[in-house]
Design a protein around this motif. Structure first.
Motif, PDB file in Angstrom:
ATOM      1  N   ASP A 109      -9.344  39.351  18.936  1.00 16.36           N
ATOM      2  CA  ASP A 109      -7.996  38.829  18.737  1.00 16.36           C
ATOM      3  C   ASP A 109      -7.222  39.656  17.720  1.00 16.36           C
ATOM      4  O   ASP A 109      -6.017  39.875  17.875  1.00 16.36           O
ATOM      5  CB  ASP A 109      -8.089  37.371  18.272  1.00 16.36           C
ATOM      6  N   THR A 110      -7.915  40.147  16.705  1.00 16.99           N
ATOM      7  CA  THR A 110      -7.227  40.829  15.604  1.00 16.99           C
ATOM      8  C   THR A 110      -7.352  42.351  15.680  1.00 16.99           C
ATOM      9  O   THR A 110      -6.347  43.049  15.774  1.00 16.99           O
ATOM     10  CB  THR A 110      -7.774  40.335  14.258  1.00 16.99           C
ATOM     11  N   LYS A 113      -6.239  43.672  18.991  1.00 17.57           N
ATOM     12  CA  LYS A 113      -4.849  43.274  19.251  1.00 17.57           C
ATOM     13  C   LYS A 113      -4.679  42.693  20.657  1.00 17.57           C
ATOM     14  O   LYS A 113      -3.749  43.039  21.384  1.00 17.57           O
ATOM     15  CB  LYS A 113      -3.913  44.467  19.049  1.00 17.57           C
TER      16      LYS A 113
END
Length: 338
Positions: A109-110, A113
Motif C-alpha cells: 500500500d505504501t 504505491k
C-alpha cells in the motif's frame, strides 16, 4: 537488500506511471477495452478454457468493472501475471486493474504505491500434503521441503511460522501456481503452501483430490482484493464502488434475475439509489446512472459470483465463512450508497 531495492524500483516506476496516466477512466474509454491483470491460471479464480475464454471469481470483478465503465462485460483483455510480475504490470500501466488474489499489506500500500480498493476474499495461508505422508498438522512438518511462490507474502509467513515453532524447512521456489502443481505432484516437495483458497482450487484440479489433504492450521491473515495505481482517485472510486455494488446487491436481495423487477418496484431508498432509479450517483464518478445495474447484471451479485465459481456446490467447495455477509456473521459488507 535485494527486496528493498526491488520495492524502491517499483515505487519509482509507479510514480512515473502515475504522472503520465492520471486519468485511467479516459484511457479505458478511449481504448474501448479494460486491461485486467489476473492469475496465470488458478481454477475458480482466473483460468482460460481451451478456447481462451476466461472465467473465475476474480475474472468476474473485471467483467463487472468493464460493464460499469464500457457497458459490456466482454470488453476485457485479460493479462496473465505471476506473483513477481503482477505489481510491475500495474505500476507500468500495462494493466488498468489488478484482480489477482493479491494480499493487501502495509508495504504494498505504501512502498509500492498501490491502492487496494477493498477486500473481495478474506483468506489465510495454509498447507497441502499427500495423504500418504501421514501428516495431520503443520507442526509435524519439521525438516520438510515446501513449495512456495516467490514474490508473495507466503514467503515471509512461512519463515515466521517455522521460526516461531522451532522448526526448519527447505524451500522449493516456484514462479506460478502451475509450476507449483507440477513440482508438488512430481514429489519435489512434501508440502505446498499458499492461500487456503488457492490450495482448494489447486486440489480440485487434481485427478485424485481425495489423496491430498489441506492441513487445519491457518498461519496468517490474507485479505485479498483488487488494486489500482496510487494517485488516480477517480478510477479507484469506480473500481471500489463497483465491488461495493456487487456486495450491496447481495445484502439487499438484488440478483441478476430480479434486478429489472426491483428497479421498478423496490421502495428501499438504498436500492433505488444503487440501481439509478433516484439520485444520479454515477455522475459523481464520471459514469451514467445505470453503471451499478450493469455491473450486477454482468455476473450477478457477490453471492452469485462466489457460488458459481468457488462455492460449496463447485469442485473447489469453499464455504462462505468470513466472506459471508455481515448480517450472516461474516465480514463482507458494502459502504452505504448515499
Amino acid at each position: 537488500m535485494k527486496t528493498s531495492v526491488f520495492l524502491g524500483t517499483v515505487a519509482a516506476a509507479t510514480l512515473m506511471a502515475g504522472a503520465g496516466m492520471a486519468d485511467t477512466l479516459a484511457d479505458v474509454k478511449a481504448r474501448g477495452e479494460l486491461n485486467c491483470g489476473v492469475n496465470t491460471g488458478l481454477v475458480g479464480f482466473a483460468a482460460p478454457d481451451a478456447n481462451g475464454n476466461w472465467t473465475g471469481f476474480d475474472v468476474d470483478i473485471c467483467k463487472a468493472v468493464a460493464a460499469a465503465v464500457l457497458g459490456d462485460p466482454a470488453k476485457v483483455k485479460y493479462v496473465p501475471t505471476t506473483g513477481q510480475t503482477r505489481f510491475t504490470a500495474l505500476s507500468s500501466g500495462e494493466v488498468d486493474l489488478l484482480a489477482r488474489n493479491s494480499t493487501w499489506t502495509f508495504s504494498r500500500d505504501t512502498d509500492l504505491k498501490l491502492d487496494f480498493i477493498g477486500v473481495n476474499y478474506y483468506d489465510g495461508q495454509g498447507f497441502m500434503v499427500r495423504k500418504d505422508l501421514g501428516v495431520t498438522s503443520a507442526k509435524e512438518l519439521d525438516g520438510a521441503t515446501v513449495c512456495i511462490q516467490t514474490g508473495t507474502t507466503t514467503e515471509l509467513n512461512l519463515a515466521d511460522y517455522f521460526k516461531a515453532n522451532n522448526m526448519t524447512y527447505q524451500p522449493v521456489n516456484i514462479d506460478s501456481n502451475a509450476e507449483g502443481e507440477q513440482q508438488y505432484m512430481a514429489g519435489a516437495c512434501d508440502a505446498y503452501t499458499t492461500d487456503a483458497s488457492g490450495l482448494a482450487a489447486t486440489r480440485a484440479a487434481f485427478a485424485d483430490p481425495e489423496n491430498h489433504i489441506i492441513l487445519p492450521e491457518i498461519i496468517s491473515k490474507e485479505p485479498l482484493g483488487p488494486a489500482v495505481r496510487h494517485g488516480d482517485n477517480n478510477w479507484g472510486d469506480i473500481v471500489r464502488w463497483t465491488l461495493y455494488a456487487l456486495v450491496a446487491a447481495e445484502e439487499y436481495g438484488i440478483t441478476s434475475k430480479n434486478i429489472e423487477e426491483l428497479a421498478k418496484s423496490s421502495q428501499n431508498p438504498e436500492v433505488q439509489r444503487l440501481l439509478g432509479v433516484t439520485d444520479d450517483l454515477g455522475a459523481m464518478i464520471g459514469l451514467d446512472k445505470d453503471w451499478a445495474k450493469r455491473a450486477i447484471l454482468a455476473s450477478g451479485n457477490y453471492g452469485e459470483i462466489f457460488a458459481a465459481n468457488i462455492g460449496e456446490q463447485t469442485p473447489i467447495g469453499l464455504a462462505r465463512g468470513l466472506n459471508a455477509q455481515w448480517t450472516q456473521g461474516g465480514l463482507m459488507y458494502a459502504m452505504p450508497f448515499r
